[in-house]
Design a protein around this motif. Structure first.
Motif, PDB file in Angstrom:
ATOM      1  N   ASN A 228      33.724 -11.219  27.284  1.00  0.00           N
ATOM      2  CA  ASN A 228      32.791 -10.519  26.401  1.00  0.00           C
ATOM      3  C   ASN A 228      33.128 -10.850  24.956  1.00  0.00           C
ATOM      4  O   ASN A 228      34.304 -11.071  24.622  1.00  0.00           O
ATOM      5  CB  ASN A 228      32.877  -9.000  26.592  1.00  0.00           C
ATOM      6  CG  ASN A 228      32.402  -8.550  27.958  1.00  0.00           C
ATOM      7  OD1 ASN A 228      31.498  -9.150  28.533  1.00  0.00           O
ATOM      8  ND2 ASN A 228      32.999  -7.491  28.481  1.00  0.00           N
ATOM      9  N   ASN A 244      25.791  -9.513  20.799  1.00  0.00           N
ATOM     10  CA  ASN A 244      26.738  -9.319  21.891  1.00  0.00           C
ATOM     11  C   ASN A 244      26.463 -10.350  22.971  1.00  0.00           C
ATOM     12  O   ASN A 244      25.307 -10.551  23.364  1.00  0.00           O
ATOM     13  CB  ASN A 244      26.601  -7.930  22.517  1.00  0.00           C
ATOM     14  CG  ASN A 244      27.153  -6.834  21.628  1.00  0.00           C
ATOM     15  OD1 ASN A 244      28.221  -6.984  21.032  1.00  0.00           O
ATOM     16  ND2 ASN A 244      26.439  -5.728  21.534  1.00  0.00           N
ATOM     17  N   PHE A 246      27.841 -10.581  26.623  1.00  0.00           N
ATOM     18  CA  PHE A 246      28.650  -9.847  27.594  1.00  0.00           C
ATOM     19  C   PHE A 246      28.469 -10.428  28.997  1.00  0.00           C
ATOM     20  O   PHE A 246      27.336 -10.606  29.455  1.00  0.00           O
ATOM     21  CB  PHE A 246      28.245  -8.366  27.625  1.00  0.00           C
ATOM     22  CG  PHE A 246      28.597  -7.587  26.387  1.00  0.00           C
ATOM     23  CD1 PHE A 246      29.538  -8.055  25.479  1.00  0.00           C
ATOM     24  CD2 PHE A 246      27.973  -6.374  26.138  1.00  0.00           C
ATOM     25  CE1 PHE A 246      29.857  -7.320  24.340  1.00  0.00           C
ATOM     26  CE2 PHE A 246      28.284  -5.633  25.005  1.00  0.00           C
ATOM     27  CZ  PHE A 246      29.228  -6.105  24.109  1.00  0.00           C
TER      28      PHE A 246
END
Length: 398
Positions: A228, A244, A246
């Protein structure tokens, strides 16, 4: 006037575009090649292509006008450059490349040859990106100063099977691909609406702790143990955006794997897994239905039998009401779409660019701005979040 096309890499994704280009009136003969000849043969048979070629080099030596690259992520840069230098127009799956030098070489080749290059970034036509692009154009946000883009796709939801399919016995060494080197679904969804570019970044990587040999530095061909990562970017003209990436996350990736938020001085747009809201100083408007694609294909359709079940939702979406389909060929009207309605537009963008000579929306310069920020962000994460400058190759030529 139509052009001929060679598909490089006959894996799970290539068939969705082979089907569309086979129907497009701007495309003539289509050929396929793959390191595993049986896969190329199967693709050609399933979509009634003109035939197969024994290798990438044989494809470049042939008289096809263009190539579409659907190979492993880290191979795109060298293959694209070789194709351009061989005089072929190029459609490339994401990412554009994995190093700054590869990106620079592709831009140089496009500039010198005058050939079409396009990166097939699905978030360019994500409904939230399309909607934000429209609202930015009409000034509804006021001054846009912050945005967020997330690509939240858990490894358990299809990625294990996908890497096993493409990686063979050594699949764990490639399944450890660094999340920030696959940044275009998050970065591209933001920048595809906000007409700016990233100038610096600070990023944090999270070391994986599953212990199953994936994201293990000793096994990874990339020396990567981040599963991540989060990056904060400064943009030209003032403002910032956060992304992000992830791969270990408790989230329903099959419902929506890319999601976005945009904040301006007068209004904002926020998207979650199942809902989307437009907000201003007077209240909240639910725009969920306007941004929701209507499925056009069952996940159990035989055409998806080679796609991991957890990934099939990405190939079954139709268009959303926000999508303007009037520019698309009539042949696409009743054909399955994918990745929240993006496939039809991407396939048509490439054909239009090749046949007219116009730059596609995700041209080499745009692709660099969608890709390079993630490459620099990964370097930042390896340096404990050190803020690093992001080079820019400028705007596309007029």
């Amino acid at each position: 006037m139509s052009f001929s096309l060679g598909i490089v890499g006959a894996g799970q994704f290539a068939g969705q575009f082979a089907k569309l280009w086979r129907l497009h009136p701007g495309v003539g003969d289509i050929f396929a090649t793959d390191l595993l000849p049986e896969r190329a043969g199967r693709l050609a048979a399933e979509y009634d292509l003109a035939g197969t070629l024994p290798s990438f080099d044989a494809l470049l030596d042939s008289d096809v006008d263009a190539v579409a690259v659907f190979t492993q992520r880290w191979t795109h840069g060298p293959l694209v450059l070789k194709a351009l230098r061989a005089g072929k127009h190029v459609y490339s799956a994401v990412p554009m490349a994995v190093t700054r030098d590869e990106i620079a070489a592709i831009i140089d080749a496009v500039r010198e040859t005058g050939l079409t290059y396009m990166m097939g970034e699905t978030s360019q036509y994500n409904p939230a990106t399309v909607y934000a692009r429209e609202r930015i154009a009409d000034g509804a946000f006021g001054r846009l100063f912050y945005a967020e883009g997330d690509y939240v796709h858990d490894m358990d939801l299809g990625f294990y099977a996908a890497y096993q399919y493409s990686g063979g016995e050594e699949w764990k060494s490639t399944a450890s691909y660094p999340p920030l080197l696959y940044p275009t679904h998050s970065v591209g969804g933001v920048l595809g609406a906000w007409q700016t570019h990233a100038v610096s970044v600070s990023a944090i990587g999270v070391t994986d702790d599953r212990g199953d040999g994936v994201f293990d530095k000793d096994i990874s061909q990339f020396g990567n143990d981040f599963s991540n990562a989060t990056a904060l970017f400064e943009v030209a003209g003032g403002g910032s955006f956060r992304t992000n990436e992830f791969r270990r996350v408790g989230y329903p990736s099959h419902i929506r794997e890319s999601r976005f938020r945009f904040f301006g001085t007068e209004a904002s747009l926020e998207q979650l897994a199942t809902v989307s809201f437009w907000q201003d100083k007077e209240g909240v408007k639910d725009v969920t239905d306007h941004l929701r694609p209507k499925p056009t294909l069952s996940p159990d359709d035989p055409s998806l039998r080679h796609v991991a079940p957890a990934l099939r939702d990405a190939f079954t979406s139709g268009s959303a009401p926000v999508h303007d389909r009037t520019r698309l060929p009539a042949e696409f009207a009743h054909v399955s779409n994918g990745h929240e309605g993006s496939h039809h537009f991407l396939a048509d963008d490439f054909v239009t660019a090749v046949t007219t000579g116009a730059l596609p929306p995700v041209n080499a310069w745009a692709a660099a701005r969608y890709t390079l920020p993630g490459i620099v962000a990964h370097d930042s994460a390896l340096k404990g979040g050190e803020r690093l400058e992001i080079p820019d190759f400028g705007d596309a030529p007029e």
